[in-house]
Design an enzyme around this catalytic site. Structure first.
Site, PDB file in Angstrom:
ATOM      1  N   ARG A   9      54.581   7.747  14.626  1.00 21.05           N
ATOM      2  CA  ARG A   9      54.661   9.183  14.896  1.00 21.05           C
ATOM      3  C   ARG A   9      54.300   9.978  13.649  1.00 21.05           C
ATOM      4  O   ARG A   9      55.161  10.566  13.004  1.00 21.05           O
ATOM      5  CB  ARG A   9      56.081   9.566  15.344  1.00 21.05           C
ATOM      6  CG  ARG A   9      56.506   9.105  16.715  1.00 21.05           C
ATOM      7  CD  ARG A   9      55.700   9.691  17.865  1.00 21.05           C
ATOM      8  NE  ARG A   9      55.686  11.137  17.923  1.00 21.05           N
ATOM      9  CZ  ARG A   9      56.553  11.881  18.616  1.00 21.05           C
ATOM     10  NH1 ARG A   9      57.512  11.308  19.308  1.00 21.05           N
ATOM     11  NH2 ARG A   9      56.441  13.188  18.622  1.00 21.05           N
ATOM     12  N   ARG A  14      63.663   0.327  14.542  1.00 24.81           N
ATOM     13  CA  ARG A  14      63.757   1.725  14.952  1.00 24.81           C
ATOM     14  C   ARG A  14      65.221   2.118  15.077  1.00 24.81           C
ATOM     15  O   ARG A  14      66.070   1.277  15.362  1.00 24.81           O
ATOM     16  CB  ARG A  14      63.059   1.929  16.292  1.00 24.81           C
ATOM     17  CG  ARG A  14      61.565   1.759  16.266  1.00 24.81           C
ATOM     18  CD  ARG A  14      61.010   1.833  17.687  1.00 24.81           C
ATOM     19  NE  ARG A  14      59.569   1.838  17.753  1.00 24.81           N
ATOM     20  CZ  ARG A  14      58.802   0.741  17.799  1.00 24.81           C
ATOM     21  NH1 ARG A  14      59.351  -0.454  17.786  1.00 24.81           N
ATOM     22  NH2 ARG A  14      57.481   0.852  17.863  1.00 24.81           N
ATOM     23  N   TYR A  55      60.182   8.303   9.118  1.00 25.02           N
ATOM     24  CA  TYR A  55      59.337   7.132   9.371  1.00 25.02           C
ATOM     25  C   TYR A  55      58.849   6.601   8.034  1.00 25.02           C
ATOM     26  O   TYR A  55      58.186   7.326   7.285  1.00 25.02           O
ATOM     27  CB  TYR A  55      58.163   7.496  10.294  1.00 25.02           C
ATOM     28  CG  TYR A  55      58.655   7.782  11.688  1.00 25.02           C
ATOM     29  CD1 TYR A  55      59.173   9.023  12.029  1.00 25.02           C
ATOM     30  CD2 TYR A  55      58.654   6.783  12.651  1.00 25.02           C
ATOM     31  CE1 TYR A  55      59.664   9.271  13.295  1.00 25.02           C
ATOM     32  CE2 TYR A  55      59.139   7.025  13.928  1.00 25.02           C
ATOM     33  CZ  TYR A  55      59.649   8.264  14.242  1.00 25.02           C
ATOM     34  OH  TYR A  55      60.141   8.504  15.493  1.00 25.02           O
ATOM     35  N   GLU A 115      63.093  -4.286  21.376  1.00 27.11           N
ATOM     36  CA  GLU A 115      62.026  -3.474  21.964  1.00 27.11           C
ATOM     37  C   GLU A 115      61.282  -4.269  23.040  1.00 27.11           C
ATOM     38  O   GLU A 115      61.274  -5.494  23.005  1.00 27.11           O
ATOM     39  CB  GLU A 115      61.010  -3.078  20.891  1.00 27.11           C
ATOM     40  CG  GLU A 115      61.474  -2.003  19.950  1.00 27.11           C
ATOM     41  CD  GLU A 115      61.433  -0.615  20.555  1.00 27.11           C
ATOM     42  OE1 GLU A 115      60.592  -0.325  21.428  1.00 27.11           O
ATOM     43  OE2 GLU A 115      62.262   0.199  20.142  1.00 27.11           O
ATOM     44  N   ARG A 124      78.145  -0.105   8.313  1.00 25.22           N
ATOM     45  CA  ARG A 124      79.492  -0.446   7.839  1.00 25.22           C
ATOM     46  C   ARG A 124      79.593  -0.402   6.318  1.00 25.22           C
ATOM     47  O   ARG A 124      80.679  -0.373   5.767  1.00 25.22           O
ATOM     48  CB  ARG A 124      79.908  -1.832   8.345  1.00 25.22           C
ATOM     49  CG  ARG A 124      79.846  -1.987   9.837  1.00 25.22           C
ATOM     50  CD  ARG A 124      80.839  -1.055  10.535  1.00 25.22           C
ATOM     51  NE  ARG A 124      80.615  -1.056  11.978  1.00 25.22           N
ATOM     52  CZ  ARG A 124      80.207  -0.012  12.666  1.00 25.22           C
ATOM     53  NH1 ARG A 124      79.977   1.127  12.061  1.00 25.22           N
ATOM     54  NH2 ARG A 124      80.044  -0.086  13.965  1.00 25.22           N
TER      55      ARG A 124
END
Length: 123
Positions: free
Chosen positions: A115, A89, A107, A77, A62
């Site tokens: 990753r 994430r 990342y 998660e 926003r």
């Protein structure tokens, strides 16, 4: 074509200020690296580990001009033992003509461990 663009970051402490700063840094990187316009975005999903609870990371969208109508949601998660702590994430679902290999996933900080292969995608 619809593509998912992934990203993650970590925070040092569970404070509203840190969550907001890290989340804004992450989404700005995703937007800039992939040249994303709000009209391209179907929705954005933020997830956090259970130790991130002082603020909603999705709220930072926003603060970015033009993003007020993009649907966003936050979720927690699954608490997998040994998972990366203090992690935020994001998954952006975006309409783009870019191929999968040309999508830049982001990342940051300790989240690079999640990753490392995607963290090295095109600059």
């Amino acid at each position: 074509m619809v593509r998912g663009i992934r990203g993650a970051t970590t925070i040092a402490t569970n404070t509203e200020q840190e969550i907001s700063h890290a989340s804004l840094e992450l989404v700005r990187e995703l937007i800039n690296k992939n040249k994303i316009e709000p009209e391209q975005v179907a929705h954005v999903l933020f997830t956090v580990t259970s130790d991130v609870s002082a603020a909603f990371p999705a709220k930072v969208l926003r603060e970015i001009s033009g993003w007020s109508f993009v649907p966003v949601v936050c979720a927690q998660e699954i608490p997998v033992p040994g998972s990366l702590p203090l992690c935020i994430r994001v998954l952006m679902t975006v309409n783009t003509d870019e191929s999968q290999e040309n999508i830049s996933h982001v990342y940051l900080k300790d989240a690079v461990k999640l990753r490392p292969d995607l963290a090295l995608t095109k600059e």
